[in-house]
Scaffold this motif. Structure first.
Motif, mmCIF file in Angstrom:
data_model
loop_
_atom_site.group_PDB
_atom_site.id
_atom_site.type_symbol
_atom_site.label_atom_id
_atom_site.label_comp_id
_atom_site.label_asym_id
_atom_site.label_seq_id
_atom_site.Cartn_x
_atom_site.Cartn_y
_atom_site.Cartn_z
ATOM 1 N N TYR A 30 0.948 -1.178 -0.173
ATOM 2 C CA TYR A 30 -0.067 -0.213 -0.040
ATOM 3 C C TYR A 30 0.911 1.282 -0.001
ATOM 4 N N ASP A 31 1.787 1.242 0.840
ATOM 5 C CA ASP A 31 2.731 2.398 0.923
ATOM 6 C C ASP A 31 3.624 2.778 -0.330
ATOM 7 N N GLU A 32 3.958 1.668 -1.104
ATOM 8 C CA GLU A 32 4.609 1.865 -2.127
ATOM 9 C C GLU A 32 3.715 1.324 -3.363
ATOM 10 N N GLY A 33 2.896 2.340 -3.937
ATOM 11 C CA GLY A 33 1.892 2.325 -4.862
ATOM 12 C C GLY A 33 2.216 1.431 -5.881
ATOM 13 N N GLY A 34 3.475 1.627 -6.332
ATOM 14 C CA GLY A 34 3.962 0.904 -7.818
ATOM 15 C C GLY A 34 4.121 -0.561 -7.703
ATOM 16 N N LYS A 35 3.855 -1.180 -6.309
ATOM 17 C CA LYS A 35 4.006 -2.475 -6.297
ATOM 18 C C LYS A 35 2.617 -3.207 -6.390
ATOM 19 N N LEU A 36 1.462 -2.337 -6.231
ATOM 20 C CA LEU A 36 0.176 -2.883 -6.508
ATOM 21 C C LEU A 36 -0.069 -3.240 -7.646
ATOM 22 N N LYS A 37 -0.626 -4.433 -8.024
ATOM 23 C CA LYS A 37 -0.941 -5.079 -9.273
ATOM 24 C C LYS A 37 -2.458 -5.487 -9.289
ATOM 25 N N VAL A 38 -3.053 -4.847 -10.074
ATOM 26 C CA VAL A 38 -4.788 -5.417 -10.039
ATOM 27 C C VAL A 38 -5.000 -6.079 -11.260
ATOM 28 N N ASN A 39 -5.955 -7.175 -10.978
ATOM 29 C CA ASN A 39 -6.458 -8.010 -12.074
ATOM 30 C C ASN A 39 -8.075 -8.211 -11.724
ATOM 31 N N ARG A 40 -8.733 -8.843 -12.762
ATOM 32 C CA ARG A 40 -10.088 -8.803 -12.311
ATOM 33 C C ARG A 40 -10.607 -10.321 -12.374
ATOM 34 N N LYS A 41 -11.350 -10.610 -11.371
ATOM 35 C CA LYS A 41 -12.025 -11.721 -11.279
ATOM 36 C C LYS A 41 -12.978 -12.128 -12.499
ATOM 37 N N THR A 42 -13.653 -13.256 -12.356
ATOM 38 C CA THR A 42 -14.514 -13.820 -13.812
ATOM 39 C C THR A 42 -15.893 -12.931 -13.242
ATOM 40 N N GLY A 44 -15.739 -9.723 -12.497
ATOM 41 C CA GLY A 44 -15.612 -8.364 -12.870
ATOM 42 C C GLY A 44 -14.805 -7.357 -11.585
ATOM 43 N N SER A 45 -14.764 -8.044 -10.406
ATOM 44 C CA SER A 45 -14.605 -7.622 -9.352
ATOM 45 C C SER A 45 -12.968 -7.609 -9.242
ATOM 46 N N PRO A 46 -12.338 -6.591 -8.699
ATOM 47 C CA PRO A 46 -10.896 -6.700 -8.734
ATOM 48 C C PRO A 46 -10.328 -7.340 -7.437
ATOM 49 N N VAL A 47 -9.002 -7.929 -7.946
ATOM 50 C CA VAL A 47 -8.269 -8.722 -7.035
ATOM 51 C C VAL A 47 -6.859 -8.396 -7.143
ATOM 52 N N THR A 48 -5.909 -8.160 -6.346
ATOM 53 C CA THR A 48 -4.627 -7.542 -6.331
ATOM 54 C C THR A 48 -3.499 -8.742 -5.816
ATOM 55 N N ASN A 49 -2.430 -8.459 -6.096
ATOM 56 C CA ASN A 49 -1.423 -9.181 -5.716
ATOM 57 C C ASN A 49 -1.286 -9.343 -4.071
ATOM 58 N N ALA A 50 -1.845 -8.206 -3.568
ATOM 59 C CA ALA A 50 -1.875 -7.976 -1.947
ATOM 60 C C ALA A 50 -2.941 -8.893 -1.540
ATOM 61 N N ASP A 51 -4.114 -9.083 -2.241
ATOM 62 C CA ASP A 51 -4.927 -10.012 -1.743
ATOM 63 C C ASP A 51 -4.431 -11.426 -1.606
ATOM 64 N N MET A 52 -3.816 -11.869 -2.737
ATOM 65 C CA MET A 52 -3.320 -13.234 -2.684
ATOM 66 C C MET A 52 -2.143 -13.388 -1.905
ATOM 67 N N ILE A 53 -1.245 -12.333 -1.397
ATOM 68 C CA ILE A 53 -0.333 -12.627 -0.636
ATOM 69 C C ILE A 53 -0.858 -12.605 0.781
ATOM 70 N N ALA A 54 -1.740 -11.967 1.453
ATOM 71 C CA ALA A 54 -2.448 -11.884 2.269
ATOM 72 C C ALA A 54 -3.310 -13.576 2.610
ATOM 73 N N ASN A 55 -3.899 -13.810 1.446
ATOM 74 C CA ASN A 55 -4.415 -15.130 1.666
ATOM 75 C C ASN A 55 -3.637 -16.240 1.910
ATOM 76 N N GLU A 56 -2.386 -16.274 1.157
ATOM 77 C CA GLU A 56 -1.205 -17.360 1.476
ATOM 78 C C GLU A 56 -0.844 -17.384 2.768
ATOM 79 N N ILE A 57 -0.670 -16.000 3.360
ATOM 80 C CA ILE A 57 -0.168 -16.031 4.718
ATOM 81 C C ILE A 57 -1.360 -16.544 5.695
ATOM 82 N N ILE A 58 -2.406 -16.114 5.692
ATOM 83 C CA ILE A 58 -3.404 -16.412 6.628
ATOM 84 C C ILE A 58 -3.729 -17.828 6.409
#
Length: 267
Positions: A30-42, A44-58
């Motif tokens: 979040y603090d380094e905006g350039g690291k955020l990568k946004v894709n779309r789910k089937t 149409g809602s957004p999902v980011t690399n942060a979502d996936m990293i958070a999911n893996e850790i959790i």
């Protein structure tokens, strides 16, 4: 001792540590905006690399803390109802609730964890990366918020429906015209808008009185916030029958609901 082999409250320190780890990784992106990568789910809602990293850790963390407990996460394939309906316990996870808040840099995004038993949350935890706060609740054990090592007990505001100037917290994404008749029942209601689970936290901490939702949002969006409000003295009820929201249903979407602080004259 519960069926998971430990008292619920004993899980809170480990869950807090896990939540803190996720928050630290997400805030780096979040603090380094350039690291955020946004894709779309089937859908149409957004999902980011942060979502996936958070999911893996959790997911990896929960498997260590409570081995064998099924996990339902927004960022994982959902199990069929026949495969989960008889689960004594299961985790309901939203790795990042409020992905739009992450993308738009509003700060309104959270990490949501809830343990479900008998169709109700029995542990709820919400981490707020931008503030560093972790809100938590255990069924029958009260609700608290922790920041910088300091814990405070949460108490929802006590109020009556007849009070003037009740504070409503609403989603900016719902069709507010459909709530016009509802607001007319109150004396000079004051409306503010925030996104995601932040609204639950404002009610639980006494900074808002009522959160009405006409949208059908998912169980992982509400489970942790519901328990935190309940343990702070409030209630979260279906809009159509004034019954608590239920979890691990065949359809994982919630009906419209209303979250109240410590309301004196309900129903």
């Amino acid at each position: 001792m519960t069926a998971i082999g430990r008292e619920m409250k004993e899980l809170i320190p480990e869950l807090s540590e896990l939540c803190r780890e996720v928050m630290e990784e997400v805030i780096k992106i979040y603090d380094e905006g350039g690291k955020l990568k946004v894709n779309r789910k089937t859908d149409g809602s957004p999902v980011t690399n942060a979502d996936m990293i958070a999911n893996e850790i959790i997911v990896n963390g929960l498997k260590k803390i409570t081995p064998g407990i099924p996990i339902i996460s927004e960022e994982m394939p959902l199990p069929e109802y026949r495969d989960r309906k008889n689960s004594d316990y299961l985790w309901m996870v939203d790795p990042i609730d409020g992905t739009y808040g992450l993308i738009e840099r509003s700060g309104d995004f959270t990490i949501n964890l809830a343990l479900i038993k008998d169709h109700a949350p029995v542990i709820g935890m919400v981490g707020v990366p931008v503030s560093g706060e972790i809100y938590s609740a255990v069924a029958g054990g009260g609700a608290q918020v922790e920041k910088n090592g300091h814990r405070s007990h949460l108490e929802a505001n006590i109020f009556s429906k007849k009070d003037r100037g009740l504070r409503f917290i609403c989603s900016p994404n719902q069709e507010m015209e459909k709530l016009t008749n509802y607001f007319e029942k109150f004396d000079q209601p004051r409306l503010k808008y925030r996104s995601g689970t932040i609204k639950f936290l404002l009610v639980a901490s006494g900074q808002a009185d009522i959160y009405p939702s006409i949208r059908r949002i998912n169980e992982w969006d509400t489970a942790a916030g519901q328990l935190i409000i309940e343990e702070a003295g409030g209630v979260v009820l279906r809009a159509d029958n004034d019954q608590p929201l239920k979890y691990n249903k065949p359809d994982l979407r919630n009906p419209p609901f209303i979250a109240y602080g410590d309301i004196k004259d309900f129903p």
